[in-house]
Design a protein around this motif. Structure first.
Motif, PDB file in Angstrom:
ATOM      1  N   VAL A 184      15.012   9.370 -10.369  1.00  0.00           N
ATOM      2  CA  VAL A 184      13.505   9.109  -9.777  1.00  0.00           C
ATOM      3  C   VAL A 184      12.873   8.482 -11.039  1.00  0.00           C
ATOM      4  O   VAL A 184      12.107  10.397 -11.270  1.00  0.00           O
ATOM      5  CB  VAL A 184      12.315   8.730  -8.410  1.00  0.00           C
ATOM      6  N   GLU A 185      12.492   8.009 -12.044  1.00  0.00           N
ATOM      7  CA  GLU A 185      11.524   7.986 -12.599  1.00  0.00           C
ATOM      8  C   GLU A 185      10.645   8.096 -13.401  1.00  0.00           C
ATOM      9  O   GLU A 185      10.139   6.486 -12.485  1.00  0.00           O
ATOM     10  CB  GLU A 185      12.713   7.807 -14.296  1.00  0.00           C
ATOM     11  N   ASN A 186       9.458   7.846 -14.024  1.00  0.00           N
ATOM     12  CA  ASN A 186       8.126   7.459 -14.589  1.00  0.00           C
ATOM     13  C   ASN A 186       7.553   6.973 -13.692  1.00  0.00           C
ATOM     14  O   ASN A 186       7.583   7.704 -12.490  1.00  0.00           O
ATOM     15  CB  ASN A 186       8.816   6.065 -15.741  1.00  0.00           C
ATOM     16  N   GLU A 187       7.489   6.019 -13.198  1.00  0.00           N
ATOM     17  CA  GLU A 187       6.723   4.758 -12.567  1.00  0.00           C
ATOM     18  C   GLU A 187       7.215   4.684 -11.000  1.00  0.00           C
ATOM     19  O   GLU A 187       6.440   3.334 -10.330  1.00  0.00           O
ATOM     20  CB  GLU A 187       6.192   4.190 -13.244  1.00  0.00           C
ATOM     21  N   VAL A 188       8.373   4.756 -10.934  1.00  0.00           N
ATOM     22  CA  VAL A 188       9.310   4.314 -10.188  1.00  0.00           C
ATOM     23  C   VAL A 188       8.912   5.765  -8.917  1.00  0.00           C
ATOM     24  O   VAL A 188       8.588   6.103  -9.200  1.00  0.00           O
ATOM     25  CB  VAL A 188      11.058   4.165 -10.538  1.00  0.00           C
ATOM     26  N   ASN A 189       9.169   4.668  -7.881  1.00  0.00           N
ATOM     27  CA  ASN A 189       9.357   5.558  -6.348  1.00  0.00           C
ATOM     28  C   ASN A 189      10.382   5.582  -5.623  1.00  0.00           C
ATOM     29  O   ASN A 189      11.423   4.311  -6.357  1.00  0.00           O
ATOM     30  CB  ASN A 189       7.523   4.810  -5.749  1.00  0.00           C
ATOM     31  N   SER A 247      10.387  10.872   3.532  1.00  0.00           N
ATOM     32  CA  SER A 247       9.834  11.589   2.118  1.00  0.00           C
ATOM     33  C   SER A 247      10.102  10.690   1.316  1.00  0.00           C
ATOM     34  O   SER A 247      10.691   9.587   0.686  1.00  0.00           O
ATOM     35  CB  SER A 247      10.287  12.602   1.771  1.00  0.00           C
ATOM     36  N   GLY A 248       8.855  11.505   0.177  1.00  0.00           N
ATOM     37  CA  GLY A 248       9.637  10.640  -1.111  1.00  0.00           C
ATOM     38  C   GLY A 248       8.894  10.886  -1.792  1.00  0.00           C
ATOM     39  O   GLY A 248       8.292  11.213  -2.006  1.00  0.00           O
ATOM     40  N   ILE A 249       8.640  10.136  -3.076  1.00  0.00           N
ATOM     41  CA  ILE A 249       7.777  10.010  -4.558  1.00  0.00           C
ATOM     42  C   ILE A 249       6.919   8.842  -4.499  1.00  0.00           C
ATOM     43  O   ILE A 249       7.360   7.934  -4.481  1.00  0.00           O
ATOM     44  CB  ILE A 249       8.385  10.359  -6.009  1.00  0.00           C
ATOM     45  N   LEU A 250       6.001   9.196  -3.374  1.00  0.00           N
ATOM     46  CA  LEU A 250       4.751   7.864  -3.542  1.00  0.00           C
ATOM     47  C   LEU A 250       3.757   7.936  -4.385  1.00  0.00           C
ATOM     48  O   LEU A 250       3.459   6.896  -4.129  1.00  0.00           O
ATOM     49  CB  LEU A 250       4.338   8.607  -2.333  1.00  0.00           C
ATOM     50  N   ASN A 251       3.684   8.656  -5.348  1.00  0.00           N
ATOM     51  CA  ASN A 251       2.779   8.554  -6.448  1.00  0.00           C
ATOM     52  C   ASN A 251       3.357   7.934  -7.775  1.00  0.00           C
ATOM     53  O   ASN A 251       4.497   8.841  -8.399  1.00  0.00           O
ATOM     54  CB  ASN A 251       1.438   9.776  -5.886  1.00  0.00           C
ATOM     55  N   GLY A 252       2.889   6.315  -8.363  1.00  0.00           N
ATOM     56  CA  GLY A 252       3.961   6.061  -9.514  1.00  0.00           C
ATOM     57  C   GLY A 252       3.458   7.288 -10.562  1.00  0.00           C
ATOM     58  O   GLY A 252       3.606   7.345 -11.686  1.00  0.00           O
ATOM     59  N   SER A 253       1.938   7.144 -10.657  1.00  0.00           N
ATOM     60  CA  SER A 253       1.270   8.433 -11.976  1.00  0.00           C
ATOM     61  C   SER A 253       1.354   9.693 -12.083  1.00  0.00           C
ATOM     62  O   SER A 253       1.877  10.139 -13.435  1.00  0.00           O
ATOM     63  CB  SER A 253      -0.491   7.686 -11.859  1.00  0.00           C
ATOM     64  N   ALA A 261       0.948  -1.051   0.112  1.00  0.00           N
ATOM     65  CA  ALA A 261       0.726   0.211   0.274  1.00  0.00           C
ATOM     66  C   ALA A 261       1.084   1.179  -0.089  1.00  0.00           C
ATOM     67  O   ALA A 261       0.319   2.357  -0.106  1.00  0.00           O
ATOM     68  CB  ALA A 261      -1.049  -0.178   1.145  1.00  0.00           C
ATOM     69  N   ALA A 262       2.453   1.480   0.271  1.00  0.00           N
ATOM     70  CA  ALA A 262       3.122   2.438   0.377  1.00  0.00           C
ATOM     71  C   ALA A 262       4.826   2.048  -0.495  1.00  0.00           C
ATOM     72  O   ALA A 262       4.701   1.466  -0.230  1.00  0.00           O
ATOM     73  CB  ALA A 262       3.134   3.035   1.665  1.00  0.00           C
ATOM     74  N   ALA A 263       4.146   2.449  -1.768  1.00  0.00           N
ATOM     75  CA  ALA A 263       5.465   2.119  -2.687  1.00  0.00           C
ATOM     76  C   ALA A 263       5.689   1.453  -3.029  1.00  0.00           C
ATOM     77  O   ALA A 263       7.263   0.816  -3.766  1.00  0.00           O
ATOM     78  CB  ALA A 263       6.534   2.774  -1.789  1.00  0.00           C
ATOM     79  N   ALA A 264       4.216   0.161  -3.485  1.00  0.00           N
ATOM     80  CA  ALA A 264       4.210  -0.501  -3.709  1.00  0.00           C
ATOM     81  C   ALA A 264       5.788  -1.946  -3.767  1.00  0.00           C
ATOM     82  O   ALA A 264       5.387  -2.498  -2.519  1.00  0.00           O
ATOM     83  CB  ALA A 264       4.434  -0.417  -5.349  1.00  0.00           C
ATOM     84  N   SER A 265       6.532  -2.072  -4.708  1.00  0.00           N
ATOM     85  CA  SER A 265       7.873  -2.908  -4.075  1.00  0.00           C
ATOM     86  C   SER A 265       8.543  -2.473  -2.885  1.00  0.00           C
ATOM     87  O   SER A 265       9.526  -3.678  -2.657  1.00  0.00           O
ATOM     88  CB  SER A 265       8.408  -3.412  -5.544  1.00  0.00           C
ATOM     89  N   ILE A 266       9.158  -1.258  -2.859  1.00  0.00           N
ATOM     90  CA  ILE A 266      10.075  -0.900  -1.990  1.00  0.00           C
ATOM     91  C   ILE A 266       9.730  -1.340  -0.343  1.00  0.00           C
ATOM     92  O   ILE A 266       8.356  -0.821   0.518  1.00  0.00           O
ATOM     93  CB  ILE A 266       9.731   0.663  -1.796  1.00  0.00           C
ATOM     94  N   GLN A 273      19.305   7.667   4.196  1.00  0.00           N
ATOM     95  CA  GLN A 273      18.843   6.461   3.365  1.00  0.00           C
ATOM     96  C   GLN A 273      18.060   6.108   2.223  1.00  0.00           C
ATOM     97  O   GLN A 273      16.692   7.109   2.476  1.00  0.00           O
ATOM     98  CB  GLN A 273      18.110   4.996   4.572  1.00  0.00           C
ATOM     99  N   PHE A 274      17.829   5.610   1.487  1.00  0.00           N
ATOM    100  CA  PHE A 274      17.353   6.112   0.397  1.00  0.00           C
ATOM    101  C   PHE A 274      16.841   4.694  -0.209  1.00  0.00           C
ATOM    102  O   PHE A 274      17.487   3.879  -0.649  1.00  0.00           O
ATOM    103  CB  PHE A 274      17.912   7.344  -1.164  1.00  0.00           C
ATOM    104  N   PHE A 275      15.428   4.819  -0.802  1.00  0.00           N
ATOM    105  CA  PHE A 275      15.466   3.127  -1.048  1.00  0.00           C
ATOM    106  C   PHE A 275      14.664   3.493  -2.288  1.00  0.00           C
ATOM    107  O   PHE A 275      13.836   4.375  -3.085  1.00  0.00           O
ATOM    108  CB  PHE A 275      13.526   2.550  -0.614  1.00  0.00           C
ATOM    109  N   ARG A 276      14.852   2.798  -3.826  1.00  0.00           N
ATOM    110  CA  ARG A 276      14.050   3.273  -4.796  1.00  0.00           C
ATOM    111  C   ARG A 276      13.774   1.679  -5.837  1.00  0.00           C
ATOM    112  O   ARG A 276      14.060   0.690  -5.060  1.00  0.00           O
ATOM    113  CB  ARG A 276      15.102   3.744  -5.480  1.00  0.00           C
ATOM    114  N   GLY A 277      12.310   1.784  -6.246  1.00  0.00           N
ATOM    115  CA  GLY A 277      11.804   0.303  -6.416  1.00  0.00           C
ATOM    116  C   GLY A 277      10.248   0.538  -7.779  1.00  0.00           C
ATOM    117  O   GLY A 277       9.931   2.206  -7.151  1.00  0.00           O
TER     118      GLY A 277
END
Lengths: 407, 407
Positions: free
Chosen positions: A269-274, A148-154, A124-129, A286-290
């Motif tokens: 963080v590009e496109n649909e990635v969070n 903090s983050g980019i939490l919405n892919g669309s 439910a939050a950042a899908a695969s991360i 720390q940084f997580f991307r997926g």
């Protein structure tokens, strides 16, 4: 090594539901099998045997053989009925429904205590991360300062697509075509979806449970080509950033389009990635991307939750139980760039502090510090476009301020 | 929510040991207290009360009140004695000692089974990044394809420092001065430290337990200004990358300096920071970045392990128990750039395939595919500098190959 073997009842066979079916078939995981899917429309053709499907929710919810209800439908009100009934019927729940969770978090936490049944919701939050599990388990004793983050892919897909001058509408259409936008795009583009996820992160990072409507937010619908041009000139990018952070005992949160410098983790963080940043006193930054959306990446998170249930894992909501004196603040002020095409009346009156103004026949803007309520009014009623300034710019302004105060 | 309350005996009060002491003081964590530190030199001044220190290992190892031995010393042979005795004495162990773990992994896994006591070691691979726990718990049922990363902070610091033309020796000296290099820098710069960590990741990602000496590696000591210049021309960076990956049932691994393109996640990992990429069939490509060394970031990982012990957490080594038909392969060939200042005798004979050669009075190189044994010989005995080509370049060569095969 051994865990339970679980029997699953799954609601929904859309993007994530069918992804879960395929993931379970392909994976080596032996801890669960799907007994039945509950779907709305029995006539659709589906990539699984007909005998697996029913339209009767109670066939799953009342089936004593089913240990876990996996809720993967779009409608959050129906999901609420399913999830609460499942818990009361003694079943564990896995869901990826951020709207459901954010809107009923307090109640769903209480219902877990009451029924003794867990809900897991990594998808439910950042899908695969794996952010929720890491906040619960790994950063549980760090003095967290920021998540903090980019939490919405669309919206991230749309913002990436309009950087080179494309229109918002064309980008939205493409995002929907590729399956990166939710069934109702307004939840995405207005910032609600990111806010739902931020609501969940607030609980696991700081033990703060609030209504999503308590978190100030600005969407991306007013991001104009002029704003993009300014970002390009500054070698920054515009990203929709959800952020919660702590200053001593006060916890702040908002969702707002933000200028992001090249040095910032979220720039890449590009496109649909969070992407998610966790800053703690000890672990530091720390940084997580997926992938933040999509059939398999979200199903992977759901599968991890199912796997965790075979070992009786449950969220302990450790911060919620421990950090009782944290106070949520949502009337703070922030540094923003507010722009529009009305050069005569810049909304200077709404600012606490103004550091830059610019006027031209086509485009005008003001930069400064503003209270969030004023900002949201400007955005909603005044047609002004609002973008938070980059943290680099903010540091610079605050340094100048301190220098002036010192002199 | 409740966990055990643990009594700790800690070996070492250096960078990480003193960081742990401070972290426990500052954090809200109530699940453990340090009863005693065992140190080598009683005369050093330390930022903790004298009564906390002893030089007698057995005062900790034989103390029935101590539940957990936290091993944070540099000497891996002494650490081996401490850790094995602790397990046999019925104590859980937390360590950040990658050399100890990599060199004795098989035995330490068996000893956990035999004694029933767990060893946790999140700080041993990529320090603050929660990679081991995530591989164990979150990616346990994903069909992992690759785990790769920048696993050594000091070589990454050195490589960052020499990008603008600085010398290797000056960069190494600076790294040591800032505390980013281990007590013996050869373990870092020759690639051993990264290899120890890769050995640990191999076990948790693919269930492969090997001797570190079974993993082919090339260090960074031969990276010349000419190689850096080529990287700059190509807009790539040279990074020391440890990588293990799976092709069907075969698992490969190596550590080698690698050209990394701007699109690559590892490009943006600076100085003493570490970065890890996890690619799974379902979750797809995930990236983690965080401090890979330093007092607090490593202590944060150690604290997370201690916290996990209060809930009886232990590694299950799930892949090890499940993926029994995976086969480790260490004689594979890779695409590399091999360079030196001898323009007359390029080592073309050692290559399986050559795609580029360049000769000039100062600098010559050959690019192509080479068996790892040949490569290591060239690097060790022939004074040739070896850098793996970027994955982008490799894809291109392999595409060309396929085209030629198809025609």
């Amino acid at each position: 090594m051994s865990g339970k073997s679980l029997t699953l009842g799954v609601f929904g066979f859309g993007c994530v539901g069918s992804g879960l079916y395929e993931t379970l078939r392909q994976s080596n995981f032996k801890g669960a099998n799907i007994k039945r899917f509950c779907i709305a429309n029995p006539d659709k053709e589906r990539s699984a045997p007909n005998a697996l499907f029913t339209t009767e929710a109670d066939e799953l919810l009342n089936d004593p053989e089913i240990d876990v209800i996996v809720e993967l439908i779009d409608n959050s009100e129906a999901a609420y009925q399913i999830v609460t009934k499942a818990l009361r019927n003694g079943k564990a729940v896995v869901t990826a429904n951020k709207k459901l969770l954010a809107e009923h978090l307090q109640e769903l936490i209480a219902l877990q205590d009451e029924t003794g049944q867990p809900i897991l919701y990594e998808g439910a939050a950042a899908a695969s991360i794996p952010i929720i599990r890491n906040l619960e388990e790994y950063y549980d004793n760090d003095l967290l300062r920021e998540v903090s983050g980019i939490l919405n892919g669309s919206t991230n897909f749309i913002l990436s697509a309009i950087e080179d001058g494309g229109t918002f509408d064309a980008a939205l259409e493409l995002a929907q075509k590729l399956g990166f936008a939710e069934s109702d795009p307004t939840l995405d583009v207005d910032g609600w979806d990111a806010k739902f996820k931020l609501t969940i992160l607030l609980a696991h990072a700081f033990g703060i449970v609030v209504e999503p409507s308590d978190i100030p937010h600005v969407g991306i619908t007013r991001i104009s080509p002029q704003v993009q041009r300014i970002a390009n000139e500054r070698r920054e990018r515009v990203k929709l950033v959800g952020k919660c952070w702590r200053e001593d005992k006060k916890v702040f949160a908002h969702v707002i389009p933000t200028f992001v410098t090249q040095e910032d983790e979220l720039n890449q963080v590009e496109n649909e990635v969070n992407g998610v940043v966790v800053e703690g006193a000890f672990s530091q930054r720390q940084f997580f991307r997926g992938k933040g959306a999509g059939s398999f990446p979200t199903a992977a998170a759901v599968l991890s939750d199912i796997s965790a249930l075979t070992y009786d894992y449950r969220y302990e909501y450790k911060k919620l139980n421990r950090e009782k004196d944290f106070e949520f603040v949502n009337d703070h002020s922030i540094w923003v760039h507010v722009s529009g095409n009305n050069r005569d009346v810049l909304p200077l009156y709404a600012f606490e502090e103004v550091v830059n103004t610019f006027r031209s026949p086509e485009h005008s803007y003001v930069e400064g510090r503003i209270g969030l309520r004023n900002l949201i009014n400007l955005s909603k009623e005044g047609n002004w476009s609002a973008v938070a300034l980059s943290s680099a710019a903010v540091s610079q302004f605050e340094k100048q301020n301190n220098l002036e105060l010192a002199n």
